[in-house]
Design a protein around this motif. Structure first.
Motif, mmCIF file in Angstrom:
data_model
loop_
_atom_site.group_PDB
_atom_site.id
_atom_site.type_symbol
_atom_site.label_atom_id
_atom_site.label_comp_id
_atom_site.label_asym_id
_atom_site.label_seq_id
_atom_site.Cartn_x
_atom_site.Cartn_y
_atom_site.Cartn_z
ATOM 1 N N ILE A 35 0.838 -1.201 0.000
ATOM 2 C CA ILE A 35 0.000 0.000 0.000
ATOM 3 C C ILE A 35 0.872 1.250 0.000
ATOM 4 N N GLY A 36 1.940 1.226 0.811
ATOM 5 C CA GLY A 36 2.864 2.361 0.832
ATOM 6 C C GLY A 36 3.521 2.582 -0.512
ATOM 7 N N ASN A 37 3.880 1.496 -1.198
ATOM 8 C CA ASN A 37 4.490 1.623 -2.522
ATOM 9 C C ASN A 37 3.525 2.253 -3.524
ATOM 10 N N LEU A 38 2.285 1.794 -3.502
ATOM 11 C CA LEU A 38 1.288 2.334 -4.430
ATOM 12 C C LEU A 38 1.027 3.815 -4.140
ATOM 13 N N CYS A 39 1.031 4.178 -2.852
ATOM 14 C CA CYS A 39 0.831 5.587 -2.500
ATOM 15 C C CYS A 39 2.034 6.432 -2.904
ATOM 16 N N ALA A 40 3.250 5.872 -2.816
ATOM 17 C CA ALA A 40 4.426 6.603 -3.278
ATOM 18 C C ALA A 40 4.325 6.885 -4.779
ATOM 19 N N ILE A 41 3.821 5.896 -5.526
ATOM 20 C CA ILE A 41 3.638 6.084 -6.975
ATOM 21 C C ILE A 41 2.544 7.118 -7.238
ATOM 22 N N LEU A 42 1.454 7.066 -6.450
ATOM 23 C CA LEU A 42 0.392 8.064 -6.594
ATOM 24 C C LEU A 42 0.907 9.469 -6.282
ATOM 25 N N CYS A 43 1.777 9.565 -5.275
ATOM 26 C CA CYS A 43 2.366 10.861 -4.936
ATOM 27 C C CYS A 43 3.193 11.385 -6.113
ATOM 28 N N LEU A 44 3.957 10.498 -6.734
ATOM 29 C CA LEU A 44 4.752 10.890 -7.902
ATOM 30 C C LEU A 44 3.853 11.380 -9.026
ATOM 31 N N LEU A 45 2.786 10.633 -9.299
ATOM 32 C CA LEU A 45 1.867 11.023 -10.379
ATOM 33 C C LEU A 45 1.159 12.337 -10.054
ATOM 34 N N GLY A 46 0.811 12.526 -8.766
ATOM 35 C CA GLY A 46 0.193 13.788 -8.372
ATOM 36 C C GLY A 46 1.133 14.964 -8.573
ATOM 37 N N GLY A 47 2.404 14.771 -8.200
ATOM 38 C CA GLY A 47 3.395 15.824 -8.433
ATOM 39 C C GLY A 47 3.575 16.113 -9.901
ATOM 40 N N TRP A 48 3.610 15.046 -10.694
ATOM 41 C CA TRP A 48 3.714 15.243 -12.144
ATOM 42 C C TRP A 48 2.476 15.943 -12.691
ATOM 43 N N GLY A 49 1.326 15.642 -12.094
ATOM 44 C CA GLY A 49 0.095 16.304 -12.529
ATOM 45 C C GLY A 49 0.159 17.807 -12.326
ATOM 46 N N VAL A 50 0.755 18.220 -11.199
ATOM 47 C CA VAL A 50 0.915 19.657 -10.935
ATOM 48 C C VAL A 50 1.875 20.275 -11.950
ATOM 49 N N THR A 51 3.029 19.619 -12.167
ATOM 50 C CA THR A 51 4.027 20.192 -13.087
ATOM 51 C C THR A 51 3.537 20.173 -14.531
ATOM 52 N N ALA A 52 2.677 19.213 -14.881
ATOM 53 C CA ALA A 52 2.170 19.138 -16.258
ATOM 54 C C ALA A 52 1.307 20.341 -16.608
ATOM 55 N N LEU A 53 0.763 20.996 -15.585
ATOM 56 C CA LEU A 53 -0.066 22.172 -15.827
ATOM 57 C C LEU A 53 0.758 23.429 -16.058
ATOM 58 N N HIS A 54 2.092 23.291 -15.922
ATOM 59 C CA HIS A 54 2.999 24.419 -16.152
ATOM 60 C C HIS A 54 3.957 24.040 -17.272
ATOM 61 N N HIS A 55 4.249 24.974 -18.143
ATOM 62 C CA HIS A 55 5.052 24.678 -19.332
ATOM 63 C C HIS A 55 6.538 24.499 -19.019
ATOM 64 N N ASP A 56 7.021 25.055 -17.921
ATOM 65 C CA ASP A 56 8.447 24.974 -17.571
ATOM 66 C C ASP A 56 8.640 24.107 -16.339
ATOM 67 N N GLY A 57 8.100 22.887 -16.391
ATOM 68 C CA GLY A 57 8.125 22.036 -15.210
ATOM 69 C C GLY A 57 9.134 20.910 -15.244
ATOM 70 N N GLU A 58 10.196 21.007 -16.082
ATOM 71 C CA GLU A 58 11.152 19.900 -16.191
ATOM 72 C C GLU A 58 11.861 19.636 -14.863
#
Length: 251
Positions: free
Chosen positions: A81-104
């Motif tokens: 469960i912790g592993n899946l949540c770590a992956i969800l956290c990564l995807l959530g962070g990527w979701g935030v950066t994807a909304l900005h054009h300079d998020g590399e």
């Protein structure tokens, strides 16, 4: 006969993860129900990432407290469960950066959350996670993020090609992307299972070529991949030489 505290915690964590997954899916599809949703999406992605991080952090702390998994007690639901949540956290962070054009850089900066991954012997992708290779998921996902960002820009240019300059841009950056991505793949494969090599000539040949993505890349993601490939190649050469020396000293 009642449920043990441990199983209650596991079920509670599992239910929390289910809620996080459902909320994440809702956020991804928010534009179907709300107009001008970009700001709301960024906030919700941030909330999901924070909640997932807390669950992953608690699972990591509990796993350290109880000791590493073994064949005798391989099943640890909270670790998975912790592993899946770590992956969800990564995807959530990527979701935030994807909304900005300079998020590399921001996208790469989120990747260290994968240090919270736990070894789960019963699950193939988490079976070989150990302290010596715990940085591999971080490097791999950071590189994958940059490759996806670069690939998306190249595809976008390909769909809107109208000048010779566009064709040069696409061809040049595609070659540079392939060069740096292949070097990073070799690096992550090496640090996943470090082993001495009798011949590093191929590495000595390809490592200097990663200077070209840094100097000639038209996209920030390509330049970052090139810089990462140079650093990875140098570390791989250094570690390979140390392993070879250690092996020779034992003979």
């Amino acid at each position: 006969g009642g449920a043990s505290p441990s199983s209650s915690i596991d079920l509670g964590a599992l239910a929390s993860m289910g809620v996080l997954v459902a909320a994440y899916i809702f956020t991804v599809n928010l534009d179907l129900v709300v107009a001008h949703e970009e700001g709301i999406k960024a906030v919700l992605f941030g909330v999901h990432a924070s909640m997932s991080f807390l669950v992953a952090l608690m699972a990591k702390a509990r796993n350290r407290r109880e000791g590493p998994s073994s064949s005798k007690h391989a099943e640890k639901p909270y670790a998975l469960i912790g592993n899946l949540c770590a992956i969800l956290c990564l995807l959530g962070g990527w979701g935030v950066t994807a909304l900005h054009h300079d998020g590399e850089l921001s996208g790469v900066a989120v990747s260290p959350v994968l240090l919270l991954l736990n070894r789960v012997p019963s699950v193939y992708i988490f079976h070989d996670l150990r302290p010596r290779n715990r940085f591999v998921p971080v490097v791999l996902m950071g590189a994958c993020y940059l490759v996806l960002r670069s690939g998306a820009q190249i595809v976008s240019s390909l769909l809107e090609i109208s000048r010779v300059f566009d064709l040069v841009f696409i061809c040049k950056n595609s070659v540079l992307l392939a060069l740096s991505a292949s070097s990073l793949y070799q690096f992550t494969s090496f640090i996943w299972r470090p082993r001495p090599s009798s011949d590093n000539m191929w590495l000595y040949t390809t490592a200097p070529l990663n200077v070209f993505p840094v100097l000639m890349g038209d996209m920030t993601a390509v330049r970052l991949l090139g810089a990462g490939a140079i650093a990875g190649s140098l570390y791989q050469i250094h570690l390979s030489m140390k392993l070879k020396e250690a092996e020779e000293s034992r003979l």
